[in-house]
Design an enzyme around this catalytic site. Structure first.
Site, mmCIF file in Angstrom:
data_model
loop_
_atom_site.group_PDB
_atom_site.id
_atom_site.type_symbol
_atom_site.label_atom_id
_atom_site.label_comp_id
_atom_site.label_asym_id
_atom_site.label_seq_id
_atom_site.Cartn_x
_atom_site.Cartn_y
_atom_site.Cartn_z
ATOM 1 N N LYS A 40 6.312 -56.893 -28.557
ATOM 2 C CA LYS A 40 7.661 -56.178 -29.389
ATOM 3 C C LYS A 40 9.481 -56.521 -28.966
ATOM 4 O O LYS A 40 9.646 -57.286 -29.493
ATOM 5 C CB LYS A 40 6.920 -54.654 -29.933
ATOM 6 C CG LYS A 40 7.851 -54.695 -31.477
ATOM 7 C CD LYS A 40 7.694 -53.111 -31.607
ATOM 8 C CE LYS A 40 6.434 -53.171 -32.102
ATOM 9 N NZ LYS A 40 5.984 -51.587 -32.233
ATOM 10 N N ARG A 110 10.441 -46.579 -30.031
ATOM 11 C CA ARG A 110 8.436 -47.597 -30.938
ATOM 12 C C ARG A 110 8.021 -47.936 -29.727
ATOM 13 O O ARG A 110 8.963 -48.778 -28.468
ATOM 14 C CB ARG A 110 8.669 -49.258 -32.017
ATOM 15 C CG ARG A 110 10.360 -48.834 -32.869
ATOM 16 C CD ARG A 110 10.526 -49.730 -33.397
ATOM 17 N NE ARG A 110 10.156 -50.692 -34.733
ATOM 18 C CZ ARG A 110 9.776 -52.092 -34.978
ATOM 19 N NH1 ARG A 110 10.773 -53.410 -34.456
ATOM 20 N NH2 ARG A 110 8.415 -52.166 -34.852
ATOM 21 N N GLY A 119 -0.931 -50.169 -34.051
ATOM 22 C CA GLY A 119 -0.988 -48.424 -34.489
ATOM 23 C C GLY A 119 -1.717 -47.356 -33.446
ATOM 24 O O GLY A 119 -2.286 -47.196 -33.576
ATOM 25 N N MET A 121 -0.317 -46.895 -31.277
ATOM 26 C CA MET A 121 0.365 -45.621 -30.039
ATOM 27 C C MET A 121 1.425 -45.448 -31.076
ATOM 28 O O MET A 121 1.779 -45.929 -31.893
ATOM 29 C CB MET A 121 0.961 -46.595 -28.717
ATOM 30 C CG MET A 121 -0.064 -46.704 -27.669
ATOM 31 S SD MET A 121 0.709 -47.231 -26.035
ATOM 32 C CE MET A 121 1.107 -48.834 -26.495
ATOM 33 N N ARG A 360 5.289 -61.632 -34.603
ATOM 34 C CA ARG A 360 4.154 -61.302 -33.236
ATOM 35 C C ARG A 360 3.821 -63.054 -33.772
ATOM 36 O O ARG A 360 3.029 -63.133 -35.298
ATOM 37 C CB ARG A 360 3.510 -60.549 -33.386
ATOM 38 C CG ARG A 360 2.918 -59.730 -34.182
ATOM 39 C CD ARG A 360 1.384 -58.975 -33.912
ATOM 40 N NE ARG A 360 1.510 -57.854 -35.127
ATOM 41 C CZ ARG A 360 1.069 -56.621 -35.632
ATOM 42 N NH1 ARG A 360 1.630 -56.213 -33.928
ATOM 43 N NH2 ARG A 360 0.930 -55.826 -36.047
ATOM 44 N N HIS A 478 -35.419 -62.681 -27.213
ATOM 45 C CA HIS A 478 -35.838 -64.140 -27.302
ATOM 46 C C HIS A 478 -35.950 -64.577 -28.635
ATOM 47 O O HIS A 478 -35.259 -65.642 -28.572
ATOM 48 C CB HIS A 478 -37.679 -64.340 -27.133
ATOM 49 C CG HIS A 478 -39.211 -64.765 -27.232
ATOM 50 N ND1 HIS A 478 -38.932 -64.954 -29.163
ATOM 51 C CD2 HIS A 478 -38.964 -66.182 -26.871
ATOM 52 C CE1 HIS A 478 -39.722 -66.978 -28.858
ATOM 53 N NE2 HIS A 478 -39.912 -67.228 -27.557
ATOM 54 N N ARG A 655 -37.830 -83.142 -19.062
ATOM 55 C CA ARG A 655 -38.771 -82.201 -18.693
ATOM 56 C C ARG A 655 -39.880 -81.921 -18.251
ATOM 57 O O ARG A 655 -40.740 -82.386 -19.239
ATOM 58 C CB ARG A 655 -37.355 -80.430 -18.876
ATOM 59 C CG ARG A 655 -38.694 -79.662 -17.352
ATOM 60 C CD ARG A 655 -37.820 -77.910 -18.118
ATOM 61 N NE ARG A 655 -38.562 -77.925 -18.750
ATOM 62 C CZ ARG A 655 -38.296 -76.588 -19.532
ATOM 63 N NH1 ARG A 655 -37.080 -75.550 -18.450
ATOM 64 N NH2 ARG A 655 -38.343 -75.892 -20.508
ATOM 65 N N GLU A 784 -32.662 -74.866 -10.418
ATOM 66 C CA GLU A 784 -33.035 -73.735 -11.426
ATOM 67 C C GLU A 784 -33.674 -72.351 -10.642
ATOM 68 O O GLU A 784 -33.630 -70.979 -10.530
ATOM 69 C CB GLU A 784 -33.552 -73.565 -12.460
ATOM 70 C CG GLU A 784 -35.160 -74.215 -12.290
ATOM 71 C CD GLU A 784 -36.065 -74.383 -13.331
ATOM 72 O OE1 GLU A 784 -35.708 -73.579 -14.356
ATOM 73 O OE2 GLU A 784 -36.678 -75.960 -13.356
ATOM 74 N N SER A 803 -29.905 -81.443 -12.540
ATOM 75 C CA SER A 803 -29.549 -80.458 -13.682
ATOM 76 C C SER A 803 -30.283 -78.995 -14.008
ATOM 77 O O SER A 803 -30.527 -78.639 -12.984
ATOM 78 C CB SER A 803 -30.361 -80.741 -14.972
ATOM 79 O OG SER A 803 -30.167 -80.177 -16.763
ATOM 80 N N GLY A 805 -30.598 -75.124 -13.430
ATOM 81 C CA GLY A 805 -31.633 -74.679 -15.509
ATOM 82 C C GLY A 805 -30.579 -73.852 -15.329
ATOM 83 O O GLY A 805 -31.384 -72.588 -14.561
ATOM 84 N N CYS A 870 -28.090 -77.495 -18.193
ATOM 85 C CA CYS A 870 -28.789 -77.378 -19.063
ATOM 86 C C CYS A 870 -29.214 -76.003 -19.819
ATOM 87 O O CYS A 870 -29.771 -75.427 -20.488
ATOM 88 C CB CYS A 870 -30.108 -78.506 -19.598
ATOM 89 S SG CYS A 870 -31.019 -77.562 -18.159
ATOM 90 N N TYR A 890 -22.078 -83.804 -17.034
ATOM 91 C CA TYR A 890 -21.933 -83.648 -18.702
ATOM 92 C C TYR A 890 -22.520 -82.198 -18.758
ATOM 93 O O TYR A 890 -23.422 -81.465 -17.883
ATOM 94 C CB TYR A 890 -23.340 -84.273 -19.688
ATOM 95 C CG TYR A 890 -24.594 -84.113 -18.839
ATOM 96 C CD1 TYR A 890 -25.179 -83.332 -19.230
ATOM 97 C CD2 TYR A 890 -24.798 -84.882 -17.237
ATOM 98 C CE1 TYR A 890 -27.009 -83.099 -18.142
ATOM 99 C CE2 TYR A 890 -26.147 -85.358 -17.240
ATOM 100 C CZ TYR A 890 -27.417 -83.846 -17.206
ATOM 101 O OH TYR A 890 -28.440 -83.886 -16.784
HETATM 102 P P1 ADP Z 1 3.166 -50.579 -34.991
HETATM 103 O O1 ADP Z 1 3.384 -51.033 -33.781
HETATM 104 O O2 ADP Z 1 2.356 -49.197 -34.900
HETATM 105 O O3 ADP Z 1 3.313 -51.345 -35.774
HETATM 106 P P2 ADP Z 1 6.340 -50.334 -34.974
HETATM 107 O O4 ADP Z 1 7.464 -49.854 -34.148
HETATM 108 O O5 ADP Z 1 6.476 -51.469 -35.814
HETATM 109 O O6 ADP Z 1 4.726 -49.817 -34.823
HETATM 110 O O7 ADP Z 1 6.801 -48.787 -36.432
HETATM 111 C C1 ADP Z 1 6.034 -48.880 -37.489
HETATM 112 C C2 ADP Z 1 6.914 -48.244 -38.774
HETATM 113 O O8 ADP Z 1 7.459 -48.244 -38.625
HETATM 114 C C3 ADP Z 1 7.397 -50.062 -39.142
HETATM 115 O O9 ADP Z 1 6.432 -50.388 -40.734
HETATM 116 C C4 ADP Z 1 8.247 -50.669 -39.415
HETATM 117 O O10 ADP Z 1 8.654 -51.492 -39.703
HETATM 118 C C5 ADP Z 1 9.307 -49.249 -39.115
HETATM 119 N N1 ADP Z 1 10.000 -48.838 -38.529
HETATM 120 C C6 ADP Z 1 10.376 -49.368 -36.935
HETATM 121 N N2 ADP Z 1 11.462 -49.371 -36.868
HETATM 122 C C7 ADP Z 1 12.034 -49.703 -37.652
HETATM 123 C C8 ADP Z 1 13.729 -49.329 -37.918
HETATM 124 N N3 ADP Z 1 14.519 -49.265 -37.238
HETATM 125 N N4 ADP Z 1 14.216 -49.522 -38.981
HETATM 126 C C9 ADP Z 1 13.166 -48.688 -40.518
HETATM 127 N N5 ADP Z 1 11.465 -49.473 -39.791
HETATM 128 C C10 ADP Z 1 11.288 -49.300 -39.084
HETATM 129 MG MG MG Z 2 -36.682 -72.715 -16.149
HETATM 130 MG MG MG Z 3 4.889 -52.897 -35.922
#
Ligand code: ADP
Ligand code: MG
Ligand code: MG
Length: 914
Positions: A40, A110, A119, A121, A360, A478, A655, A784, A803, A805, A870, A890
């Site tokens: 991020k 963040r 989500g 952390m 990302r 199997h 074989r 083999e 080959s 096996g 194979c 191969y």
């Molecule tokens: P996650 O990695 O779980 O997506 P984020 O760090 O992206 O967590 O943040 C969670 C939410 O908070 C996201 O929807 C993001 O857009 C919002 N958010 C984070 N930082 C800001 C900011 N500086 N201003 C407005 N919204 C923010």
């Molecule tokens: Mg065999």
């Molecule tokens: Mg995010």
């Protein structure tokens, strides 16, 4: 305006480690610094540097996370000062003051690991609000309701994440939500945004009281205390249970750590000209180049995900916020141009101004991965090599397997789930025995063979079925193995299902189905459904079979493009494991360049041949044995003629007979009696012979070349059939080119090979003389057992090819039967003793080392030794990569995996060249 800093402008001098990296007016990082800044942080820096509207901020590096855990959750000495300087710089850019009474700067704190862990952390928004600054925010925004809403959100998040005021368990409600709901109910209001500023102010008081009651501490008013509390919570969340579980599932090392991003807040909840959303530059499910995503007006980030209000599709923005939509479209294009991949990004609009908060590379389905890679190339954003490397090789499968009609599947009743073992969708009538499956199939019905587990006896039934469902056994059982080999849909280990063979019913979760009832299985997901779900052949398959025009299928065009590129860059040849002309044809259509393994024993199980085979085995002397073999010879010859024809001049490795004797002999009394009658032998004789042939451990007994050494007549008959078939085709009116390669199985001693080799050459001479024709052939061995690899230099004296096996080579190297892993495999996985299932992905450090040794020493004896693999591993992308680096010529995999292998081989070559 934007400039990249040089070291003289940064506060941290070059003598000490740098922990803080700015983005905004001054940007210190870039996209390549994910290790240090997290995904991020690195991408926020990159976006800021290229001039996208990113709210300013800074990243505290992953080094600090490492330090934090190495020093009893404390920070490097210089960090506090660096953070303060960075905060001041952000405040200046925003023309605000952190903790300022009149124009307060608010920030988000963040998390951000190297690989995104969505989500997993914690993130805290609106930090910097207290009893004073909330008033300031109210007056600068001229919107007290908004300010108090931000404050109560902040207290809620902070109370939860930093101060630990949480629900007692998963079932009970979050105590903050409880207070909010209480308030709404008592006021007779339904939605959060119906609460007035005064009501929210009251809610803030209740929140603060809750925190004080629960923790004995008051909610901090000092903004730096708030900040450090939040930073500590984000670093702390790297080791929360959710994050640990996620890491173990996705193989993310604990040492990586997370970075912390501190960023000026922008407000999507500042009014109806504000909003927030998540968008994909292309559709992540189909890969289509359409703008995809959703947004909410007058809302803050977490509202979109929380599902309180239903977000609107991004297209609706064109009407509601047209100017922002145009801006967003530009950002979409810009992001893809710059990052050269489909992006998943977050945005917020504050009073008509657009900000980008994250981007990302978007997660996508297999189909989308292919479409996006191909189209990015068409759009000249990436070259073919880059495109190929962007496609997980396995995803090619999604273009080939039959599919359920999406709507029908949604409406169907889910019975239970098992292990997805053979991808695709299959629907049919339930058959509990192989025989019943055959009966249904002959009636023209579709069948799902449902068994507690399958055995080689069930092969025929499996061939007649659309899909296979077992209640026991794992993805290397199997059933799974055969399903993959045959390209059948398969779910195994569906433990919730109980099969009652006597009553001919299966029961799961209160639902009982009878033989003949319809059942549907999705082998891609492992879901089992009651009743019939419509499905169809993949378009690619239909084009390859000629029932659909190539020009009518875009899926086929995608498939074909990826295959053409793959063939251009790969070094490995791709062969297939096929035993019948039909399988061979499919494989050739998929691009197979030869057969790397034809298992001739399948030819002995078909129809009434098994009886001739049994007669041969029960024979007391060579005379009787030859008698029986005579009947098998023309059938074998016909098989090979079919196979050679289907392969039209491509090399075919055959074989010789391999399975242990017991697989041919009936264990059932009734069948034994039938056999005795049929052969005109006394029942006692048959029983005695079977007893005499009993082996304690047949897999390590009389099988492989041992069988041919014990009964040379079998080898004679088989090679005679092969060479006569070759002669027949070579001398036919329309001659067919033939390249037979005879493979002697389970060789561990060069003398074993020499013994069989003599037979092969003798029979070849005889056939050539008799048919007055010369033909070329090769003789080699399957490596083999470890002894073959260890004595590769000696074995190569006689073998023209090796080959590997690797199924048996893995079993014999690990001393582990593939079918007996069930008892301990889970435990092994949990303890990470095997990093991967050694039967699915090559054990490189063990079995792989043996292979390396065999290659090196085999080539010492014979420079032009032909080398291939194979085993099942030949269809596994990771193992293919290994084989490429080993210098094999191969890989030979099952027909449906040929396209995957083509791509994987190209990727191996491209990676090796890098
Ligand atoms: P996650 O990695 O779980 O997506 P984020 O760090 O992206 O967590 O943040 C969670 C939410 O908070 C996201 O929807 C993001 O857009 C919002 N958010 C984070 N930082 C800001 C900011 N500086 N201003 C407005 N919204 C923010
Ligand atoms: Mg065999
Ligand atoms: Mg995010």
């Amino acid at each position: 305006m934007k400039k990249i800093s040089d070291s003289s402008t940064t506060k941290s001098s070059s003598q000490k480690t740098r922990y803080v990296y700015n983005f905004g007016e001054q940007t210190d990082g870039n996209a390549s610094m994910r290790e240090l800044l997290g995904g991020k942080g690195a991408n926020l820096a990159e976006m800021a540097a290229i001039g996208l509207p990113v709210p300013p901020g800074f990243t505290v590096s992953t080094d600090v996370c490492t330090y934090f855990y190495a020093h009893g959750r404390s920070y490097p000495k210089t960090l506090a000062k660096d953070v303060e300087v960075a905060v001041k710089s952000v405040a200046k850019q925003m023309k605000r003051e952190f903790g300022g009474r009149d124009n307060p700067l608010l920030v988000s704190v963040r998390s951000g690991a190297r690989d995104s862990m969505p989500g997993m952390m914690d993130t805290i928004l609106n930090l910097g609000l207290n009893d004073e600054t909330v008033e300031g925010l109210a007056s600068i925004s001229d919107n007290p309701r908004f300010a108090w809403d931000c404050y109560r959100r902040f207290i809620q998040m902070y109370g939860d994440v930093v101060m630990g005021v949480q629900a007692l368990n998963e079932e009970s409600e979050c105590p903050f939500h409880a207070l909010l709901d209480n308030m709404k109910t008592s006021l007779g209001k339904e939605l959060d945004n119906e609460l007035t500023a005064e009501e929210l102010q009251e809610l803030v008081q209740r929140y603060k009281k809750l925190i004080a009651d629960k923790t004995g501490k008051s909610f901090p008013q000092d903004v730096y205390e708030q900040l450090w509390g939040a930073v500590g919570a984000v670093f702390g969340s790297w080791k929360n249970d959710r994050a640990i579980l996620y890491r173990s599932q996705y193989g993310i090392p604990a040492e990586w750590g997370t970075a912390v991003n501190i960023q000026a807040m922008v407000f999507g909840n500042a009014g109806d000209d504000s909003g927030t959303g998540v968008a994909f530059t292309r559709d992540p499910a189909t890969g289509e180049k359409v703008f995809y995503g959703e947004y909410l007006t007058n809302a803050q980030g977490e509202d979109v995900v929380a599902g309180v209000r239903t977000p609107k599709p991004i297209a609706a923005m064109a009407k509601e916020l047209p100017k922002n939509f145009t801006d967003l479209e530009k950002v979409r294009t810009r992001l893809e141009k710059h990052f050269k991949d489909m992006q998943d990004f977050e945005f917020t609009i504050e009073n008509g101004r657009l900000f980008i908060l994250q981007t990302r590379n978007g997660k996508r389905t297999g189909l989308a991965a292919i479409r996006i890679a191909v189209e990015l190339n068409k759009e000249k954003l990436i070259d073919q090599k880059t495109a190929l490397l962007k496609i997980p090789a396995e995803s090619v499968d999604t273009l080939l397997v039959p599919v359920f009609d999406a709507k029908a599947q949604k409406e169907a009743k889910l019975i239970c789930t098992g292990l997805p073992a053979g991808p695709g969708a299959a629907t049919g009538r339930i058959a509990f025995t192989a025989a019943q499956a055959e009966i249904e199939a002959r009636k023209g019905n579709k069948v799902i063979l449902c068994r507690s587990e399958t055995s080689p006896d069930d092969l025929k039934g499996m061939l007649h079925s659309q899909g296979i469902l077992t209640t026991r056994g794992g993805v290397s059982s199997h059933a799974a193995l055969v399903a993959r080999q045959l390209g059948k849909v398969c779910i195994c280990g569906a433990a919730d299902i109980t099969i009652n063979y006597e009553r001919k019913t299966l029961t799961a979760n209160g639902i009982t189905l009878k033989e003949g009832d319809y059942i549907s299985i999705n082998g891609t997901t492992g879901s089992v459904y009651q009743g019939l779900i419509e499905s169809a052949d993949s378009e690619v398959k239909r084009v390859l079979e000629g029932t659909m025009k190539a020009s009518e299928s875009y899926t086929y065009e995608l498939f074909n493009t990826v295959m053409e590129w793959s063939d251009k860059y790969r070094k490995l040849r791709i062969r297939t494991n096929a035993d019948t002309p039909a399988m061979a044809q499919t494989a050739v259509a998929y691009g197979a360049e030869g057969i790397g393994l034809c298992r001739t024993e399948h030819m002995f199980f078909e129809g009434s041949r098994i009886d001739d085979m049994r007669q041969m085995i029960l024979a007391v002397d060579g005379v009787q044995r030859r008698e029986a073999l005579k009947k098998l010879l023309p059938m074998q010859r016909k098989d090979f003629v079919g196979l050679f024809k289907a392969m039209a001049g491509r090399p075919v490795t055959i074989r010789l007979l391999d399975p242990p004797l017991h697989e041919f002999l009936p264990q059932d009394d009734a069948v034994r009696r039938q056999l005795a009658d049929k052969l005109g032998l006394p029942l006692e004789f048959v029983i005695d012979r079977i007893k005499a042939l009993h082996e304690e451990n047949p897999m390590l007994g009389c099988r492989g070349c041992r069988l041919g050494i014990l009964y040379p007549e079998i080898t004679e008959m088989q090679v005679q059939a092969i060479f006569e078939a070759a002669a027949e085709l070579l001398t036919a009116k329309k001659p067919v080119e033939v390249h037979p390669e005879i493979m002697i199985p389970l060789v561990g001693f060069k003398a074993e090979l020499a013994d069989q080799l003599a037979i092969v050459h003798r029979i070849a001479e005889q056939v050539m003389t008799r048919k007055k024709i010369k033909f070329k052939y090769m003789v080699g061995t399957m490596v083999e057992v470890p002894r073959a690899a260890i004595t590769a230099d000696e074995i190569a004296e006689h073998a023209e090819f090796f080959s590997f096996g690797t199924n048996d080579l893995t079993q014999t190297t690990l001393g582990l039967s593939r079918d007996d892993m069930g008892l301990f495999y889970d435990e092994y996985q949990q303890k990470e003793i095997y990093s991967k299932n050694p039967f699915a992905s090559l054990d490189k450090t063990g079995v792989g080392k043996l292979m390396q040794f065999a290659v090196t020493n085999g080539q010492k004896t014979r420079k032009d030794l032909k080398l291939g693999i194979c085993g099942e591993h030949a269809g596994d992308p990771d193992s293919i990569d290994f084989c490429h680096n080993l210098g094999l010529q191969y890989v030979s995999c099952s027909p449906p995996r040929v396209p995957i292998a083509r791509l994987a081989a190209a990727q191996a070559a491209l990676r090796a060249a890098k």
